[in-house]
Every structure is written in C-alpha cells, then in structure tokens.
Design a protein around this motif. Structure first.
Motif, PDB file in Angstrom:
ATOM      1  N   THR A 114      41.988 -37.855  26.934  1.00 39.49           N
ATOM      2  CA  THR A 114      41.141 -37.987  25.743  1.00 39.49           C
ATOM      3  C   THR A 114      39.706 -37.656  26.135  1.00 39.49           C
ATOM      4  O   THR A 114      39.274 -37.912  27.266  1.00 39.49           O
ATOM      5  CB  THR A 114      41.154 -39.405  25.140  1.00 39.49           C
ATOM      6  N   VAL A 143      41.007 -35.818  20.733  1.00 38.74           N
ATOM      7  CA  VAL A 143      39.596 -35.987  20.347  1.00 38.74           C
ATOM      8  C   VAL A 143      39.514 -36.508  18.918  1.00 38.74           C
ATOM      9  O   VAL A 143      40.495 -36.455  18.169  1.00 38.74           O
ATOM     10  CB  VAL A 143      38.816 -34.653  20.446  1.00 38.74           C
ATOM     11  N   ARG A 144      38.327 -36.984  18.564  1.00 38.44           N
ATOM     12  CA  ARG A 144      38.136 -37.491  17.198  1.00 38.44           C
ATOM     13  C   ARG A 144      38.066 -36.335  16.191  1.00 38.44           C
ATOM     14  O   ARG A 144      38.747 -36.345  15.178  1.00 38.44           O
ATOM     15  CB  ARG A 144      36.837 -38.281  17.135  1.00 38.44           C
ATOM     16  N   GLU A 148      35.302 -31.052  18.874  1.00 40.12           N
ATOM     17  CA  GLU A 148      35.231 -31.592  20.238  1.00 40.12           C
ATOM     18  C   GLU A 148      36.305 -31.019  21.152  1.00 40.12           C
ATOM     19  O   GLU A 148      36.437 -31.444  22.302  1.00 40.12           O
ATOM     20  CB  GLU A 148      35.349 -33.119  20.185  1.00 40.12           C
ATOM     21  N   SER A 173      42.099 -36.941  15.775  1.00 44.60           N
ATOM     22  CA  SER A 173      42.460 -38.220  15.156  1.00 44.60           C
ATOM     23  C   SER A 173      41.712 -38.522  13.862  1.00 44.60           C
ATOM     24  O   SER A 173      42.152 -39.359  13.086  1.00 44.60           O
ATOM     25  CB  SER A 173      42.216 -39.353  16.155  1.00 44.60           C
ATOM     26  N   ARG A 174      40.566 -37.857  13.618  1.00 48.24           N
ATOM     27  CA  ARG A 174      39.761 -38.300  12.464  1.00 48.24           C
ATOM     28  C   ARG A 174      39.554 -37.225  11.401  1.00 48.24           C
ATOM     29  O   ARG A 174      38.735 -37.381  10.516  1.00 48.24           O
ATOM     30  CB  ARG A 174      38.421 -38.847  12.959  1.00 48.24           C
ATOM     31  N   ARG A 184      47.086 -40.134  17.356  1.00 47.82           N
ATOM     32  CA  ARG A 184      46.876 -40.505  18.753  1.00 47.82           C
ATOM     33  C   ARG A 184      48.081 -40.143  19.628  1.00 47.82           C
ATOM     34  O   ARG A 184      49.215 -40.118  19.144  1.00 47.82           O
ATOM     35  CB  ARG A 184      46.622 -42.005  18.853  1.00 47.82           C
ATOM     36  N   PRO A 186      49.791 -41.804  22.248  1.00 49.29           N
ATOM     37  CA  PRO A 186      50.951 -42.678  22.497  1.00 49.29           C
ATOM     38  C   PRO A 186      51.927 -42.722  21.317  1.00 49.29           C
ATOM     39  O   PRO A 186      53.151 -42.743  21.524  1.00 49.29           O
ATOM     40  CB  PRO A 186      50.345 -44.060  22.765  1.00 49.29           C
ATOM     41  N   ASN A 214      40.138 -42.719  27.965  1.00 50.82           N
ATOM     42  CA  ASN A 214      39.931 -44.022  27.321  1.00 50.82           C
ATOM     43  C   ASN A 214      40.955 -45.034  27.866  1.00 50.82           C
ATOM     44  O   ASN A 214      42.157 -44.779  27.809  1.00 50.82           O
ATOM     45  CB  ASN A 214      40.116 -43.800  25.814  1.00 50.82           C
ATOM     46  N   ALA A 216      42.182 -47.797  26.832  1.00 53.06           N
ATOM     47  CA  ALA A 216      43.212 -48.272  25.890  1.00 53.06           C
ATOM     48  C   ALA A 216      44.282 -47.195  25.703  1.00 53.06           C
ATOM     49  O   ALA A 216      45.481 -47.490  25.635  1.00 53.06           O
ATOM     50  CB  ALA A 216      42.574 -48.639  24.557  1.00 53.06           C
ATOM     51  N   GLU A 220      48.237 -47.690  26.642  1.00 55.25           N
ATOM     52  CA  GLU A 220      49.292 -47.528  25.620  1.00 55.25           C
ATOM     53  C   GLU A 220      50.197 -46.336  25.922  1.00 55.25           C
ATOM     54  O   GLU A 220      51.394 -46.366  25.639  1.00 55.25           O
ATOM     55  CB  GLU A 220      48.650 -47.379  24.235  1.00 55.25           C
TER      56      GLU A 220
HETATM   57  N1  LIG Z   1      33.116 -38.221  19.536  1.00 51.08           N
HETATM   58  C1  LIG Z   1      32.020 -38.233  18.799  1.00 51.08           C
HETATM   59  O1  LIG Z   1      31.918 -37.625  17.737  1.00 51.08           O
HETATM   60  C2  LIG Z   1      30.874 -39.028  19.235  1.00 51.08           C
HETATM   61  C3  LIG Z   1      29.635 -38.750  18.705  1.00 51.08           C
HETATM   62  C4  LIG Z   1      28.561 -39.516  19.137  1.00 51.08           C
HETATM   63  C5  LIG Z   1      28.766 -40.512  20.053  1.00 51.08           C
HETATM   64  N2  LIG Z   1      29.977 -40.760  20.564  1.00 51.08           N
HETATM   65  C6  LIG Z   1      30.142 -41.864  21.471  1.00 51.08           C
HETATM   66  O2  LIG Z   1      31.032 -41.521  22.514  1.00 51.08           O
HETATM   67  C7  LIG Z   1      31.956 -42.579  22.699  1.00 51.08           C
HETATM   68  C8  LIG Z   1      33.341 -42.166  22.303  1.00 51.08           C
HETATM   69  O3  LIG Z   1      33.523 -40.844  22.600  1.00 51.08           O
HETATM   70  P1  LIG Z   1      34.873 -40.041  22.394  1.00 51.08           P
HETATM   71  O4  LIG Z   1      35.161 -39.799  20.955  1.00 51.08           O
HETATM   72  O5  LIG Z   1      34.720 -38.862  23.286  1.00 51.08           O
HETATM   73  O6  LIG Z   1      35.978 -40.977  23.061  1.00 51.08           O
HETATM   74  P2  LIG Z   1      37.070 -41.996  22.450  1.00 51.08           P
HETATM   75  O7  LIG Z   1      36.474 -43.013  21.604  1.00 51.08           O
HETATM   76  O8  LIG Z   1      37.819 -42.424  23.653  1.00 51.08           O
HETATM   77  O9  LIG Z   1      38.008 -41.077  21.515  1.00 51.08           O
HETATM   78  C9  LIG Z   1      38.701 -39.938  22.006  1.00 51.08           C
HETATM   79  C10 LIG Z   1      40.109 -39.940  21.438  1.00 51.08           C
HETATM   80  O10 LIG Z   1      40.837 -41.030  21.995  1.00 51.08           O
HETATM   81  C11 LIG Z   1      41.518 -41.691  20.940  1.00 51.08           C
HETATM   82  N3  LIG Z   1      41.838 -43.082  21.256  1.00 51.08           N
HETATM   83  C12 LIG Z   1      41.015 -44.139  21.232  1.00 51.08           C
HETATM   84  N4  LIG Z   1      41.702 -45.258  21.541  1.00 51.08           N
HETATM   85  C13 LIG Z   1      42.980 -44.884  21.748  1.00 51.08           C
HETATM   86  C14 LIG Z   1      44.182 -45.579  22.074  1.00 51.08           C
HETATM   87  N5  LIG Z   1      44.204 -46.896  22.256  1.00 51.08           N
HETATM   88  N6  LIG Z   1      45.310 -44.856  22.207  1.00 51.08           N
HETATM   89  C15 LIG Z   1      45.308 -43.540  22.013  1.00 51.08           C
HETATM   90  N7  LIG Z   1      44.225 -42.823  21.697  1.00 51.08           N
HETATM   91  C16 LIG Z   1      43.066 -43.490  21.558  1.00 51.08           C
HETATM   92  C17 LIG Z   1      40.591 -41.571  19.764  1.00 51.08           C
HETATM   93  O11 LIG Z   1      41.328 -41.822  18.577  1.00 51.08           O
HETATM   94  P3  LIG Z   1      40.670 -42.627  17.312  1.00 51.08           P
HETATM   95  O12 LIG Z   1      39.781 -41.629  16.618  1.00 51.08           O
HETATM   96  O13 LIG Z   1      41.874 -43.015  16.530  1.00 51.08           O
HETATM   97  O14 LIG Z   1      39.910 -43.792  17.861  1.00 51.08           O
HETATM   98  C18 LIG Z   1      40.125 -40.135  19.913  1.00 51.08           C
HETATM   99  O15 LIG Z   1      41.073 -39.253  19.367  1.00 51.08           O
HETATM  100  C19 LIG Z   1      31.499 -43.725  21.824  1.00 51.08           C
HETATM  101  O16 LIG Z   1      30.635 -44.541  22.565  1.00 51.08           O
HETATM  102  C20 LIG Z   1      30.755 -43.025  20.731  1.00 51.08           C
HETATM  103  O17 LIG Z   1      29.769 -43.840  20.182  1.00 51.08           O
HETATM  104  C21 LIG Z   1      31.029 -40.019  20.165  1.00 51.08           C
END
Ligand SMILES: NC(=O)c1ccc[n+]([C@@H]2O[C@H](COP(=O)([O-])OP(=O)(O)OC[C@H]3O[C@@H](n4cnc5c(N)ncnc54)[C@H](OP(=O)(O)O)[C@@H]3O)[C@@H](O)[C@H]2O)c1
Ligand SMILES: Cc1cc2nc3c(=O)[nH]c(=O)nc-3n(C[C@H](O)[C@H](O)[C@H](O)COP(=O)(O)OP(=O)(O)OC[C@H]3O[C@@H](n4cnc5c(N)ncnc54)[C@H](O)[C@@H]3O)c2cc1C
Length: 247
Positions: A114, A143-144, A148, A173-174, A184, A186, A214, A216, A220
């Motif tokens: 991720t 990715v969200r 990305e 995911s979003r 997601r 898992p 990530n 979590a 999972e």
């Molecule tokens: N990505 C952005 O647009 C963005 C922008 C600004 C700041 N940030 C900051 O960067 C950090 C997060 O960045 P990120 O988006 O690269 O990482 P992330 O939160 O780890 O998300 C990446 C991917 O992992 C998935 N995920 C999260 N928990 C999961 C689980 N338990 N099992 C399976 N998949 C899971 C997410 O799905 P879900 O969407 O379902 O959670 C998403 O598809 C945060 O602190 C955020 O504030 C991100």
C-alpha cells in the motif's frame, strides 16, 4: 564503517501534491533490493531521522526514495521542501530482511503493497533477480485515489519486457478507477477477486508472498493468507509469507 554521510538531492519527481521521489547522490555501502536506510535533517543539535526504502536497484548511480508528506509529520514536510542542490543526511548502511535471498524457492511471487511501500518491490523488479528466481510475478499496489498509482512508466516497461509472466494489479479504495480493483487487498484475497484477476491461486506448494506498507493492511493480509493455508516465513521455519510494516 557505517556512519551518517552528506547527501545531495539531484532530482525531485512530483507525483501528486503529497507524493514525491528524491534522487540523492551519497557515498553509501552496497545494499540489496528491498532494503532501506535512514534519511535525516539536522535541526540545531537534534538529528531528526526516519527509515526509507531504496526504490532503485543496487548499482544505480543515485539512490531513489519515494515519500508521502504526512501533514502533521515531524520530518516529511521538511523532506518535501527539499529541492535539487539541497543537502540531507543519509545513513551509509542499508538494512532489512524484505529481500529475495530470505525467500524459499517457489513458482509465483506476490508483492503486496500500500502507498509508498511499493518502493522496495520496484527495486526488486527493476533489478531483474525476481524474474530469474520466479516464473510468475504479481505486483499489487493499494492506494486511496487513482492519481496515487505512481511509477506507471517503470511498470509499463516491466509489462513490455516480461509479458504474461508479470501481472500488475492496482487497488483504488476511495474512487472508481479504470482497471483497478475497488476496495482493499485483504478483502479481495478472502473473496478470491485478486486471484481471479491474475489467474493464479495462493498455494503453500508454490506461492511466496511479500507484504509491505500500512501495518493494519499487513496484519489483515497475513490473516487472509494464513486462512488459505499459507504459513509465515521465518528463518527457523521457512514458509510463504514475509512482511514489513512501515509504521
Ligand atoms: N493519500 C492521500 O491522498 C493523502 C493526502 C494527504 C495526506 N496524506 C497522509 O498520508 C497518510 C496516509 O497515506 P496513504 O494514503 O499513502 O496511506 P494509507 O492510509 O495506508 O492508505 C493506502 C491504502 O491502504 C489501504 N488500507 C488502509 N488500511 C487498510 C487495512 N487495514 N487493510 C487493507 N488496506 C488498508 C487504504 O484503504 P482505505 O482508503 O480504505 O483506508 C488505501 O487504499 C495519512 O497520514 C494522510 O493524512 C495522504
Ligand atoms: C522499514 C521502513 C521503511 C520505510 N520506508 C518508507 C518509504 O520508503 N517511504 C515513506 O514515505 N515512508 C517510509 N517509511 C515511513 C517513514 O519512516 C516515516 O515514518 C514517515 O516518512 C513519516 O515520518 P514523519 O516524521 O513525517 O511522520 P511522524 O510524525 O513520524 O508520523 C508518523 C505517522 O504517519 C503515518 N505514516 C508514516 N509513514 C507513512 C507512509 N509511508 N504512508 C502513509 N502513512 C504513513 C502513520 O500514521 C504514522 O503513525 C518507512 C518506515 C519503515 C519502518
């Protein structure tokens, strides 16, 4: 001897407003694809340091790191402000066990990531060694938002080079995104959508799986794979599933 050395940013790649890569010139000890080192900035008498994976394969004339800027993060907003010519500290010795030489033999290698944790897998794939050891390679990136899905140029070149031996599966995911699986990783393993997309099953006899990102997701995904009969890969008891948490 391992030590902090001066590094200089030679190039910045902007992927999105929060995702970027830094190419850094620094005199480092040899490292393996999949390993990480530490980057740091000096703040007064304090050195603020964090771990970052190498995205480039060993032997590249620069070291590349792929980062997300965490809005309230202690270090990444400052790393995100670095421009070509700026200096930072780099630890000279790479480390980490998410490397191909830690894996038992297998037929299929699944690389599940991720966010920025796609980086170490890109190093392994660009290195070519993964294709020497395994017949089928599957790169999964969750990715969200679709924007990305970074490193499309490198991924396309792997598709062109290795054809049907290489499978790239994006998860978004979003939002809905063309060719991506929604949701997601898992969940898509448990209900079989990932395996159906690739045309391969997980099996203890021939699957090796590496998971990174990530925590979590790592937890999972491991649970989903163990439920399918795979076992954790430990040095004392070789198995199928190896993992690294990013925080
Ligand atoms: N990505 C952005 O647009 C963005 C922008 C600004 C700041 N940030 C900051 O960067 C950090 C997060 O960045 P990120 O988006 O690269 O990482 P992330 O939160 O780890 O998300 C990446 C991917 O992992 C998935 N995920 C999260 N928990 C999961 C689980 N338990 N099992 C399976 N998949 C899971 C997410 O799905 P879900 O969407 O379902 O959670 C998403 O598809 C945060 O602190 C955020 O504030 C991100
Ligand atoms: C072995 C290892 C390798 C790593 N490699 C990379 C890498 O190649 N690229 C990278 O961007 N980060 C990587 N990290 C994470 C990195 O070390 C820092 O934790 C991250 O850059 C945040 O630092 P910060 O000081 O800005 O945030 P902090 O103030 O330390 O806040 C940390 C919080 O930010 C979130 N977070 C941290 N890292 C990430 C991430 N990568 N994606 C999404 N959310 C995150 C988590 O919620 C975490 O609790 C790695 C971590 C480890 C342990």
């Amino acid at each position: 001897m391992a030590a902090w050395v001066e590094g200089r940013v030679i190039e910045r790649i902007e992927w999105t407003p929060t995702l970027f890569s830094l190419r850094v010139a620094a005199d480092l000890a040899p490292y393996k694809a999949g390993q990480f080192t530490k980057l740091a900035l000096q703040r007064g008498d304090q050195r603020v340091q964090r771990a970052y994976s190498f995205v480039n394969p060993p032997g590249t004339p620069y070291h590349e790191f792929y980062l997300v800027e965490i809005p309230d993060g202690e270090l990444t907003p400052s790393l995100g402000a670095l421009q070509p010519g700026d200096e930072l500290l780099v630890y000279s010795q790479g480390t980490g066990f998410l490397t191909l030489d830690e894996l038992p033999a297998g037929r299929d290698l699944w690389l599940l990531s991720t966010g920025t944790a796609i980086g170490p897998f890109l190093a392994m794939l660009a290195d070519g060694e993964a294709f020497e050891r395994f017949e089928n390679l599957v790169l999964v990136h969750g990715v969200r938002k679709g924007e990305e899905l970074s490193y499309q140029g490198l991924i396309t070149s792997l598709v062109d080079q290795y054809g049907p031996r290489f499978h790239y599966v994006p998860f978004v995911s979003r939002e809905e995104w063309p060719d991506a699986i929604s949701g997601r990783i898992p969940a898509a393993i448990s209900d079989g959508r990932l395996q159906a997309r690739v045309g391969l099953e997980f099996a203890a006899e021939h699957s090796q799986v590496m998971i990174c990102g990530n925590p979590a997701m790592v937890k999972e995904t491991q649970q989903a794979l163990l439920a399918l009969g795979l076992a954790k890969n430990l040095r004392r008891t070789p198995g199928n599933v190896s993992a690294e948490n990013y925080w």
